[in-house]
Design a protein around this motif. Structure first.
Motif, PDB file in Angstrom:
ATOM      1  N   LYS A 258       0.847  -1.205   0.000  1.00  0.00           N
ATOM      2  CA  LYS A 258       0.000   0.000   0.000  1.00  0.00           C
ATOM      3  C   LYS A 258       0.881   1.254   0.000  1.00  0.00           C
ATOM      4  CE  LYS A 258      -3.039   2.480   3.124  1.00  0.00           C
ATOM      5  NZ  LYS A 258      -2.774   2.890   4.486  1.00  0.00           N
ATOM      6  N   GLU A 259       1.928   1.194   0.773  1.00  0.00           N
ATOM      7  CA  GLU A 259       2.782   2.381   0.910  1.00  0.00           C
ATOM      8  C   GLU A 259       3.572   2.662  -0.380  1.00  0.00           C
ATOM      9  OE1 GLU A 259       4.507   1.207   4.667  1.00  0.00           O
ATOM     10  OE2 GLU A 259       2.649   1.774   5.700  1.00  0.00           O
ATOM     11  N   ILE A 260       3.892   1.597  -1.127  1.00  0.00           N
ATOM     12  CA  ILE A 260       4.562   1.807  -2.428  1.00  0.00           C
ATOM     13  C   ILE A 260       3.591   2.538  -3.371  1.00  0.00           C
ATOM     14  CG2 ILE A 260       5.491   0.636  -4.477  1.00  0.00           C
ATOM     15  CD1 ILE A 260       6.552  -1.564  -2.562  1.00  0.00           C
ATOM     16  N   TYR A 261       2.321   2.081  -3.361  1.00  0.00           N
ATOM     17  CA  TYR A 261       1.321   2.715  -4.228  1.00  0.00           C
ATOM     18  C   TYR A 261       0.998   4.139  -3.794  1.00  0.00           C
ATOM     19  CZ  TYR A 261       0.207  -1.250  -7.228  1.00  0.00           C
ATOM     20  OH  TYR A 261       0.266  -2.221  -8.190  1.00  0.00           O
ATOM     21  N   GLU A 262       1.141   4.402  -2.501  1.00  0.00           N
ATOM     22  CA  GLU A 262       0.776   5.733  -1.982  1.00  0.00           C
ATOM     23  C   GLU A 262       1.766   6.829  -2.354  1.00  0.00           C
ATOM     24  OE1 GLU A 262      -1.363   4.762   2.278  1.00  0.00           O
ATOM     25  OE2 GLU A 262       0.658   5.523   2.242  1.00  0.00           O
ATOM     26  N   GLN A 263       2.907   6.426  -2.920  1.00  0.00           N
ATOM     27  CA  GLN A 263       3.997   7.396  -3.042  1.00  0.00           C
ATOM     28  C   GLN A 263       3.652   8.607  -3.909  1.00  0.00           C
ATOM     29  OE1 GLN A 263       8.105   5.263  -2.201  1.00  0.00           O
ATOM     30  NE2 GLN A 263       6.887   4.062  -3.595  1.00  0.00           N
ATOM     31  N   SER A 264       2.832   8.377  -4.924  1.00  0.00           N
ATOM     32  CA  SER A 264       2.482   9.510  -5.773  1.00  0.00           C
ATOM     33  C   SER A 264       1.749  10.572  -4.937  1.00  0.00           C
ATOM     34  CB  SER A 264       1.599   9.008  -6.909  1.00  0.00           C
ATOM     35  OG  SER A 264       1.158  10.080  -7.653  1.00  0.00           O
ATOM     36  N   GLN A 265       0.788  10.085  -4.143  1.00  0.00           N
ATOM     37  CA  GLN A 265      -0.007  11.012  -3.330  1.00  0.00           C
ATOM     38  C   GLN A 265       0.850  11.696  -2.254  1.00  0.00           C
ATOM     39  OE1 GLN A 265      -3.060   9.017  -1.063  1.00  0.00           O
ATOM     40  NE2 GLN A 265      -3.081  10.802   0.298  1.00  0.00           N
ATOM     41  N   VAL A 266       1.700  10.926  -1.576  1.00  0.00           N
ATOM     42  CA  VAL A 266       2.445  11.574  -0.483  1.00  0.00           C
ATOM     43  C   VAL A 266       3.517  12.528  -1.018  1.00  0.00           C
ATOM     44  CG1 VAL A 266       1.929   9.794   1.253  1.00  0.00           C
ATOM     45  CG2 VAL A 266       4.038   9.625  -0.072  1.00  0.00           C
ATOM     46  N   ILE A 267       4.039  12.226  -2.203  1.00  0.00           N
ATOM     47  CA  ILE A 267       5.012  13.175  -2.777  1.00  0.00           C
ATOM     48  C   ILE A 267       4.284  14.475  -3.151  1.00  0.00           C
ATOM     49  CG2 ILE A 267       6.567  13.618  -4.737  1.00  0.00           C
ATOM     50  CD1 ILE A 267       7.425  10.681  -4.548  1.00  0.00           C
ATOM     51  N   SER A 268       3.061  14.351  -3.673  1.00  0.00           N
ATOM     52  CA  SER A 268       2.285  15.573  -3.966  1.00  0.00           C
ATOM     53  C   SER A 268       2.092  16.367  -2.695  1.00  0.00           C
ATOM     54  CB  SER A 268       0.896  15.239  -4.510  1.00  0.00           C
ATOM     55  OG  SER A 268       1.010  14.519  -5.676  1.00  0.00           O
ATOM     56  N   GLU A 269       1.751  15.645  -1.596  1.00  0.00           N
ATOM     57  CA  GLU A 269       1.545  16.360  -0.338  1.00  0.00           C
ATOM     58  C   GLU A 269       2.844  16.996   0.158  1.00  0.00           C
ATOM     59  OE1 GLU A 269      -0.623  13.724   2.277  1.00  0.00           O
ATOM     60  OE2 GLU A 269      -2.225  13.678   0.787  1.00  0.00           O
ATOM     61  N   CYS A 270       3.928  16.280  -0.060  1.00  0.00           N
ATOM     62  CA  CYS A 270       5.229  16.788   0.378  1.00  0.00           C
ATOM     63  C   CYS A 270       5.595  18.075  -0.386  1.00  0.00           C
ATOM     64  CB  CYS A 270       6.263  15.688   0.157  1.00  0.00           C
ATOM     65  SG  CYS A 270       7.887  16.136   0.689  1.00  0.00           S
ATOM     66  N   LEU A 271       5.157  18.141  -1.648  1.00  0.00           N
ATOM     67  CA  LEU A 271       5.494  19.312  -2.463  1.00  0.00           C
ATOM     68  C   LEU A 271       4.543  20.490  -2.220  1.00  0.00           C
ATOM     69  CD1 LEU A 271       6.295  17.601  -5.898  1.00  0.00           C
ATOM     70  CD2 LEU A 271       7.907  18.798  -4.414  1.00  0.00           C
ATOM     71  N   MET A 272       3.370  20.156  -1.677  1.00  0.00           N
ATOM     72  CA  MET A 272       2.322  21.168  -1.555  1.00  0.00           C
ATOM     73  C   MET A 272       2.798  22.439  -0.825  1.00  0.00           C
ATOM     74  SD  MET A 272      -1.491  20.281  -0.401  1.00  0.00           S
ATOM     75  CE  MET A 272      -1.478  18.722  -1.256  1.00  0.00           C
ATOM     76  N   GLY A 273       2.642  23.561  -1.483  1.00  0.00           N
ATOM     77  CA  GLY A 273       3.021  24.849  -0.878  1.00  0.00           C
ATOM     78  C   GLY A 273       4.518  25.088  -0.851  1.00  0.00           C
ATOM     79  N   ARG A 274       5.287  24.066  -1.213  1.00  0.00           N
ATOM     80  CA  ARG A 274       6.742  24.233  -1.127  1.00  0.00           C
ATOM     81  C   ARG A 274       7.368  24.660  -2.457  1.00  0.00           C
ATOM     82  NH1 ARG A 274       7.603  18.954   2.792  1.00  0.00           N
ATOM     83  NH2 ARG A 274       7.506  20.088   4.768  1.00  0.00           N
ATOM     84  N   VAL A 275       6.585  24.483  -3.539  1.00  0.00           N
ATOM     85  CA  VAL A 275       7.040  25.008  -4.826  1.00  0.00           C
ATOM     86  C   VAL A 275       5.985  26.007  -5.264  1.00  0.00           C
ATOM     87  CG1 VAL A 275       7.650  24.466  -7.203  1.00  0.00           C
ATOM     88  CG2 VAL A 275       8.102  22.813  -5.416  1.00  0.00           C
TER      89      VAL A 275
END
Ligand code: F6R
Length: 605
Positions: A258-275
């Motif tokens: 599940k966590e491998i599949y989640e990576q797209s979403q969590v990377i988006s969250e990680c980038l949110m507001g930071r770029v």
């Protein structure tokens, strides 16, 4: 690592404790136990222990119920002192008291000798047992049981998060914390304890994350906490998240999957507001970079691999010297630290003892510090001068995946920020980097056909005498990470190497029983890496090439997409390596989420 849960209230205590410990299961453990004080009379304390999974403890307690008001403490143990046996499992008992503990009591031998010389009999080989005997000894003369507890804790050196219940104080839990996490939560009059908020969600409404050196006691509706000078502390609670569902498997077979599949979403969250507006906009203050001429990156395991990756990015993009330190080595090497270095620790859990200690050392030397961490309120987050949270969400699989991905993203962002502040990046390059960064969520959003292909290939790799994962530049730490993932969950011997190093020794192992997993990105040193792989193929090693470019000498080939930026290739190959380890582990029938001997949060050195 060990887990702690405690409860004061009228719910069925067995279920609260087992439920809480289940949430901590992913941290790794080898035995479990609990003690329950309930009923009208203080003489009722029942305790149970079992080796192995929590299910064994549950089965042992099947005829036991604990309705009505009471107090309970439970523990999962990951053996440090003494074998994983029932006797060594917590709670440890004296004549009328029970204790559970995470951490290591460094002076336990000295305390044990002292108690034994006074006739106390020890039954376990653990360091923890000294706590309960010391308590009962002090309780013979102290004004109150809590005074006896204070005297006990004052004698301990080392790391501890500990809960004690005693027939001498019916309905109370005594607790203390130093260098190991402990949280107290409440919901109305009910009180909960845990070493992680994962087991408190859905139970407690608000939580207080205890600081090092605190000691306290709680009973229904009342908590008192004191600092290390025994000065009463103001209670300060923060609201706990309500949604437990977010930590479940969502139909995947394993949390890791599940966590491998989640990576797209969590990377988006990680980038949110930071770029933002074609610029990097970070929550860390610019002052932290003032006068800095070196970055020191310090971490363990997978987080260490993120650190090595970042060292390439810092030097190449921000043109600043970057040094990487393994936290477990750093502590005792008498490191020479320069005042103009920025000391960055990287940790998923925020509780890794070695990384935490390294951070303390850097702070003591007066360095500016920063943490890249996944767990808010963790010890590392609370200690670091500046913090960037990776926003990966709870990572339950012991083998880290999404935490690694988001660590690398944060560090890439940092290198860009620093490049801009140092005026060493031109506009075009910055825009190109940001474009690549923004595209990473789609890079890691993979087609399930990739997993299907890796599943089919996985059957080729169940035997043989080992794996070399090789790559160059940033693909070298990725090779290290691929090898670590495979080792952790498949128990097959694997090593990561810089591709150019093979001929300096390791190539001696090449034969048809050796598998080489070659990372051959088209955007970075393709020809150079290819020659290194050819040298191995010439010695009959089995070659699995991961590349956008067909490689005629490979035995197996996993084709990746063509990108313009090496980091895009990095992240796609990361997915391939994670799935590779996952599918081999599944074929071998291993416990993917809780591999043997490993713990999710390594809170001892
Ligand atoms: C590997 C893994 C470990 C951790 C290491 C550091 O999959 O999970 O190697 O990376 O124990 O842990 P953190 O990042 O919590 O400090």
């Amino acid at each position: 690592m060990c887990g702690i849960v405690g409860y004061i209230g009228s719910k069925e205590k067995k279920s609260v404790i087992i439920g809480g410990l289940k949430e901590l299961e992913y941290r790794g453990y080898d035995s479990a136990g609990m003690a329950i004080m309930s009923g009208e009379c203080c003489s009722d304390i029942h305790y149970f222990k079992a080796v192995g999974k929590l299910e064994n403890l549950s089965n042992k307690m099947s005829d036991f119920s604990s309705e009505g008001f009471g107090v309970a403490i439970g523990h999962t143990r990951w053996a440090t002192h003494g074998k994983p046996t029932e006797i060594n499992a917590h709670p440890h008992l004296g004549e009328y008291s029970f204790v559970i503990h995470n951490g290591i009591i460094e002076n336990y031998k000295e305390l044990k000798d002292e108690l034994e010389s006074q006739g106390v009999k020890f039954i376990s080989q653990t360091d923890t047992e000294v706590i309960v005997h010391l308590f009962e000894r002090y309780n013979k003369t102290a004004k109150s049981p809590f005074e006896a507890y204070k005297q006990t804790i004052a004698r301990l050196r080392g790391a501890y998060a500990t809960l004690l219940i005693t027939k001498a104080a019916y309905g109370e839990v005594f607790f203390a914390k130093n260098a190991a996490p402990l949280i107290v939560a409440k919901n109305g009059d009910e009180i909960y304890f845990s070493s992680s908020d994962a087991s408190l969600i859905g139970l407690g409404k608000e939580a207080m994350y205890l600081e090092d050196g605190v000691i306290g006691h709680a009973k229904l509706g009342a908590i008192e906490i004191f600092d290390k000078n025994l000065k009463a502390l103001q209670l300060s609670f923060t609201e706990l998240p309500k949604d437990k569902g977010y930590a479940q498997k969502d139909g995947y077979r394993f949390f890791m999957e599940k966590e491998i599949y989640e990576q797209s979403q969590v990377i988006s969250e990680c980038l949110m507001g930071r770029v933002k507006d074609d610029n990097v906009n970070l929550e860390v203050s610019d002052d932290v970079f003032d006068g800095i001429d070196e970055v020191v990156l310090c971490a363990c395991g997978t987080s260490y691999h993120a650190a090595i990756t970042a060292s390439y990015l810092f030097e190449r993009i921000a043109k600043i010297r970057a040094k990487v330190e393994i936290a477990s080595e750093f502590r005792y090497k008498e490191p020479l630290l320069k005042p103009n270095s920025l000391f960055i620790v990287i940790s998923q859990s925020g509780e890794t003892a070695d990384t935490l200690e390294a951070l303390k050392i850097a702070k003591e030397h007066g360095l500016k510090t920063m943490a890249i961490c996944n767990v808010d309120n963790s010890s590392i987050v609370r200690l670091a001068g500046e913090v960037m949270l990776t926003r990966a969400g709870i990572e339950k699989g012991v083998a880290s995946t999404k935490a690694f991905a988001t660590q690398v993203i944060c560090l890439w962002l940092l290198s860009l920020k620093l490049a801009k502040l140092r005026n060493v990046i031109d506009e075009k390059t910055m825009l190109n980097e940001l474009k690549a960064l923004r595209n990473i969520p789609s890079v890691v959003h993979f087609d399930p056909k990739l997993q299907e292909r890796i599943y089919r290939l996985a059957k080729h790799y169940l035997h043989g005498h080992g794996f070399f994962f090789i790559g160059r530049d940033i693909f070298y730490p990725l090779a290290l990470e691929g090898a670590l993932k495979l080792k952790e969950i498949s128990y097959l011997h694997a090593e990561g190497y810089p591709a150019g190093e093979m001929k300096h020794g390791p190539i001696a192992l090449a034969d048809d029983g050796l598998y080489t997993i070659a990372l051959l990105p088209s955007t970075l040193l393709y020809e150079k890496t290819k020659s290194n792989v050819e040298e191995l193929a010439a010695r009959d090693a089995n070659i699995t090439a991961i590349s956008p470019v067909a490689f005629e000498l490979s035995d197996d080939f996993i084709q990746t997409n063509t990108y313009e930026h090496p980091m895009s290739e990095f992240f796609e190959m990361m997915i391939v390596l994670q799935l590779f380890a996952l599918e081999i582990s599944i074929r071998l029938g291993n416990d993917v989420d809780m591999p043997r001997n490993l713990a999710k949060s390594v809170t001892v050195e």
